[in-house]
Design a protein around this motif. Structure first.
Motif, mmCIF file in Angstrom:
data_model
loop_
_atom_site.group_PDB
_atom_site.id
_atom_site.type_symbol
_atom_site.label_atom_id
_atom_site.label_comp_id
_atom_site.label_asym_id
_atom_site.label_seq_id
_atom_site.Cartn_x
_atom_site.Cartn_y
_atom_site.Cartn_z
ATOM 1 N N GLN A 160 -27.887 9.245 -37.988
ATOM 2 C CA GLN A 160 -29.044 9.477 -37.408
ATOM 3 C C GLN A 160 -29.699 10.425 -37.909
ATOM 4 O OE1 GLN A 160 -28.454 9.552 -33.109
ATOM 5 N NE2 GLN A 160 -26.651 8.324 -33.193
ATOM 6 N N VAL A 161 -31.154 10.786 -37.529
ATOM 7 C CA VAL A 161 -31.794 11.902 -37.987
ATOM 8 C C VAL A 161 -31.856 12.901 -37.031
ATOM 9 C CG1 VAL A 161 -33.187 10.418 -39.461
ATOM 10 C CG2 VAL A 161 -33.817 10.930 -36.998
ATOM 11 N N MET A 221 -37.518 15.904 -39.267
ATOM 12 C CA MET A 221 -37.475 15.195 -40.426
ATOM 13 C C MET A 221 -38.716 14.590 -40.761
ATOM 14 S SD MET A 221 -34.494 12.378 -41.443
ATOM 15 C CE MET A 221 -34.461 11.608 -43.213
ATOM 16 N N THR A 262 -35.318 -0.364 -38.462
ATOM 17 C CA THR A 262 -34.336 0.377 -39.183
ATOM 18 C C THR A 262 -33.534 -1.001 -39.763
ATOM 19 O OG1 THR A 262 -34.463 1.932 -37.397
ATOM 20 C CG2 THR A 262 -32.138 1.415 -38.511
ATOM 21 N N PHE A 308 -41.093 11.191 -42.325
ATOM 22 C CA PHE A 308 -40.939 10.095 -42.882
ATOM 23 C C PHE A 308 -42.470 9.564 -43.465
ATOM 24 C CE2 PHE A 308 -37.511 9.762 -39.849
ATOM 25 C CZ PHE A 308 -36.612 9.230 -40.569
ATOM 26 N N ARG A 347 -33.010 5.985 -38.100
ATOM 27 C CA ARG A 347 -31.980 6.404 -38.822
ATOM 28 C C ARG A 347 -32.458 6.856 -40.288
ATOM 29 N NH1 ARG A 347 -26.661 5.713 -36.580
ATOM 30 N NH2 ARG A 347 -27.431 4.696 -34.825
ATOM 31 N N GLU A 348 -31.820 7.282 -41.235
ATOM 32 C CA GLU A 348 -32.436 8.045 -42.455
ATOM 33 C C GLU A 348 -33.039 6.953 -43.163
ATOM 34 O OE1 GLU A 348 -29.298 9.841 -44.513
ATOM 35 O OE2 GLU A 348 -28.958 11.658 -43.028
ATOM 36 N N ASN A 349 -32.891 5.832 -43.086
ATOM 37 C CA ASN A 349 -33.698 4.675 -43.820
ATOM 38 C C ASN A 349 -34.669 3.751 -42.921
ATOM 39 O OD1 ASN A 349 -31.805 3.590 -42.322
ATOM 40 N ND2 ASN A 349 -30.946 2.348 -43.760
#
Length: 773
Positions: A733-734, A738, A724, A740, A684-686
């Motif tokens: 969701q990514v 992306m 997550t 990280f 996930r984005e976080n």
């Protein structure tokens, strides 16, 4: 008064017999009636003399006729000479017309033999006496038969008479076979002036199979012929193997039909039934020949040695050998036919007749011209004639560096069928020239593009995956041989007289279709040799032909040949590298190369055709996966992260690193990872990523030491883990691409996150996991 009342007595005369006498009279009448009935019901009494009384019991052994009890043994006594017994039999008056002078009696008891089982019903009911009605005057004394007589069959069918010189292993009841199907049986046989006559019956539903062209032969036992070409087993049904049998065939279905009692000749073998010719060949020294030795024409068995006899009963004068040449091969015979003995011989000029090592010496035959008159007697040659074949055909020239086991007379094969032979062998300063002859009927198989190879011996190759053993035939293993094939080309061209070919050392070197020659340039030739394989996805697609220094003496030039199916690998963008065994703490790879040796692996390109390639010193980077979620994690240092290390979620591998590079400003290292499609929803984005390699140690004066490490796999090879947060709702969701940040240390709170993220279900097929969505 009293006297007057008394009456006086009077006497009366007796009127007849008393009723009491009726009882004796009735008893007498009953006795007379019983005597009459006994005399009237008493059956026919006969006596039968037997060799012995085994199996016969008074009052128990019945007389059976057509399955009905018609009598019984009433007494049994020894003969006066004590050499037999006589049984008194009481028979029913109903069968009196059947009991004549020529009536035959015998004892039926169970018998088991190779020809079958008889009297099986006596195992339950016991022995019994049977008889066959005869003619003549009524009789009361008979002598029993030792065995049951041949029964006259009342079954319908076509009856034939087969004439043979000897009975062989045939017996009554043996089957008549047509294409291995039982269509009749042998009813009886008897001696005749010229041998024996067998009376056979063909079942009504099969009698149309017999006509004037039918041929009969004995199909008895099991015949086994073994040699270099294999084992030939000739047998009929199980019944014919045990009890003998007769087989027949009908070449002309429209031939004239036959009537009952038509006579046919019964041949001893199928070959003779088909028609054969007997010829006599004189041999000065028939060394090794025996009855049954083969006669061969162009490597094919066409006859047998029928008999051998010394000339004038003097072994020093040689022997006359009678040969049987089977049909249709005898049609090639004429007065110019030649015969000679072939046996294994070793001399200063070489080794010959090796094909006779297993099958034994045989007689070779050569024919010239068309068939014609057969000579009264042929004289065998002392040795094989000149191998130059005097008949139309195609003559070619084969060039080879070495002769190996090829010699004059060596067969040339196409798809393992002999289509020619070697006529001549000549040696010059540069190699060997071999003159080859291809028979005219096979000349169309040879094209300008044909490839010839030495098919002698056995070729063995293999490794951990198994062995590959290649041999054309037993004959080529022992006697040598040359084989060829013709590749498929768009515009084939037939070969012409005198065309020259290269004789390849083996089949692989011809490559059935022309492959693609390429050149690979390596910095070093370590682990590369002639014959080193080129593999793609574990499958051999080519091999190294030569290894040599390049022109500037700074590297190695490798000449290789790709297989026809792998031509597409020779394109720009293709990458080649050497695969060697790797041993170490972080893993062991390419273990099979310890046995099979190093090989060259290839990753295909998709550019234009190309034949020269600069090989890589090490395997190329992994390519970007086309499935799953491709992400980037950034860190100040790469550390122990490298290609192929795993990405973990809760200590379960869900992806891997497939590449790494410096950022555009060179301030960070970018590591490319791929998350499997099933686990893409976990990111996930976080989500937080951290380096899970090695061991983390925390030490405090009061808290003590805390040692944390991940799996042994991540400890040795390195790894990346992520978690997550369990927020509600979950972060979005990514998508692929992306970036990280890669944290160097993990916080305890990350390990406590337990978000509920549904994953696609998987089904167990029993072997591998597959997705069901």
């Amino acid at each position: 008064m009293i006297e007057d009342n008394i009456r006086s007595a009077h006497s009366a005369p007796k009127r007849g017999l008393s009723a009491i006498w009726l009882l004796p009279l009735i008893a007498l009448a009953v006795a007379a009636w019983l005597l009459y009935q006994n005399i009237n019901n008493t059956g026919l009494r006969v006596t039968v003399a037997f060799d012995n009384g085994s199996g016969i019991s008074v009052g128990k052994t019945p007389v059976m006729y057509q399955g009905i009890n018609v009598g019984q043994v009433t007494s049994l006594q020894l003969d006066d000479d004590l050499e037999g017994v006589t049984a008194t039999i009481e028979l029913s008056e109903q069968i009196a017309p059947l009991i004549r002078e020529n009536t035959a009696f015998w004892l039926v008891k169970p018998q088991i033999s190779l020809s079958g089982v008889s009297g099986l019903d006596t195992l339950v009911a016991g022995n019994y006496i049977s008889f066959k009605p005869g003619d003549g005057e009524p009789a009361e004394r008979f002598t029993a038969l030792i065995e049951p007589p041949p029964m006259a069959s009342n079954l319908p069918g076509l009856r034939l008479v087969l004439e043979a010189e000897s009975l062989g292993s045939l017996s009554v009841g043996a089957p008549i076979l047509y294409q291995q199907i039982d269509v009749g049986d042998i009813e009886s046989y008897q001696l005749s002036k010229n041998g024996i006559e067998a009376n056979v019956r063909i079942d009504p539903q099969y009698q149309h199979l017999v006509n004037s062209s039918s041929r009969f032969w004995q199909q008895s036992g099991l015949k086994v012929n073994a040699g270099l070409q294999g084992i030939d087993i000739d047998a009929g049904s199980i019944a014919s193997i045990l009890a003998g049998g007769i087989a027949f065939e009908t070449p002309a279905a429209d031939a004239e039909a036959v009537d009952n009692n038509t006579r046919f000749r019964l041949f001893t073998t199928k070959e003779r039934a088909k028609g054969s010719k007997e010829i006599v060949v004189y041999f000065r020294n028939p060394d090794g020949l025996t009855v049954g030795s083969n006669v061969r024409l162009l490597g094919m068995d066409i006859g047998k040695v029928e008999s051998l006899s010394f000339v004038d009963n003097n072994p020093n004068l040689g022997a006359n050998i009678t040969l049987t040449i089977s049909a249709p091969h005898h049609q090639y015979l004429n007065t110019d036919s030649q015969f000679w003995l072939v046996k294994p011989e070793v001399s200063s000029t070489g080794v010959s007749g090796l094909d006779a090592l297993l099958g034994g010496p045989y007689i070779a035959m050569r024919v010239s011209g068309k068939g014609g008159a057969i000579a009264a007697r042929y004289t065998a040659l002392f040795k094989a004639p000149d191998s130059s074949i005097q008949q139309p055909g195609l003559r070619l020239s084969l060039r080879s560096d070495e002769l190996n086991s090829v010699g004059i007379g060596t067969k040339i094969y196409y798809r393992k069928i002999a289509v020619g032979q070697v006529e001549s062998v000549e040696l010059d300063a540069n190699g060997v020239n071999i003159g080859a002859f291809i028979h005219q009927r096979y000349a169309h198989l040879v094209h300008r593009e044909s490839q010839f190879w030495n098919a002698s011996g056995i070729s063995i190759s293999g490794g951990l995956s198994g062995l590959d053993i290649r041999a054309d035939s037993l004959a080529t293993i022992v006697a040598g041989g040359i084989a060829f094939h013709t590749p498929d080309v768009k515009k084939p061209q037939l070969a012409w007289e005198g065309l020259r070919y290269s004789l390849h050392p083996d089949y692989q070197s011809t490559f059935a279709d022309k492959g693609r020659d390429i050149f690979l340039y390596f910095d070093t030739g370590s682990n590369i040799n002639k014959g080193t394989e080129i593999k793609y996805q574990g499958i051999k697609v080519g091999e190294v032909i030569t290894v040599e220094l390049d022109t500037n003496m700074e590297g190695v030039k490798v000449s290789a040949r790709l297989a026809p199916s792998a031509k597409a690998l020779a394109r720009s963008g293709s990458q080649f590298w050497v695969v060697r065994p790797q041993l170490g703490l972080i893993g062991t790879r390419n273990l099979e190369t310890l046995v099979t040796g190093s090989y060259i692996s290839v990753r295909p390109g998709y550019g234009t055709p190309q034949t020269s390639f600069a090989a890589l010193d090490k395997p190329p980077p992994l390519s970007k996966p086309s499935t799953g979620l491709n992400l980037i994690v950034a860190a100040p240092q790469r550390g122990s992260i490298k290609e192929g290390v795993k990405v973990f979620y809760r200590d379960i591998p869900v992806g891997e690193v497939f590449g790494y590079e410096l950022a555009d400003d060179a301030t960070q290292t970018l590591m490319h990872i791929n998350i499997e499609s099933r686990y893409a929803g976990l990111v996930r984005e976080n989500s937080v990523f951290w380096n899970s390699s090695g061991i983390a140690v925390k030490f405090g004066l009061f808290s003590g030491a805390t040692i944390r490490s991940k799996s042994i796999e991540s400890l040795l090879e390195g790894g990346i883990a992520f978690a997550t947060p369990d927020s509600s709702p979950l972060a979005p969701q990514v998508i692929s691409g992306m970036v990280f940040p890669l944290r160097q240390n993990v916080e305890q709170s990350w390990l406590d996150w337990t978000p509920s993220i549904p994953l696609p279900r998987e089904a167990d097929t029993g072997e591998n996991w597959i997705r069901t969505d």
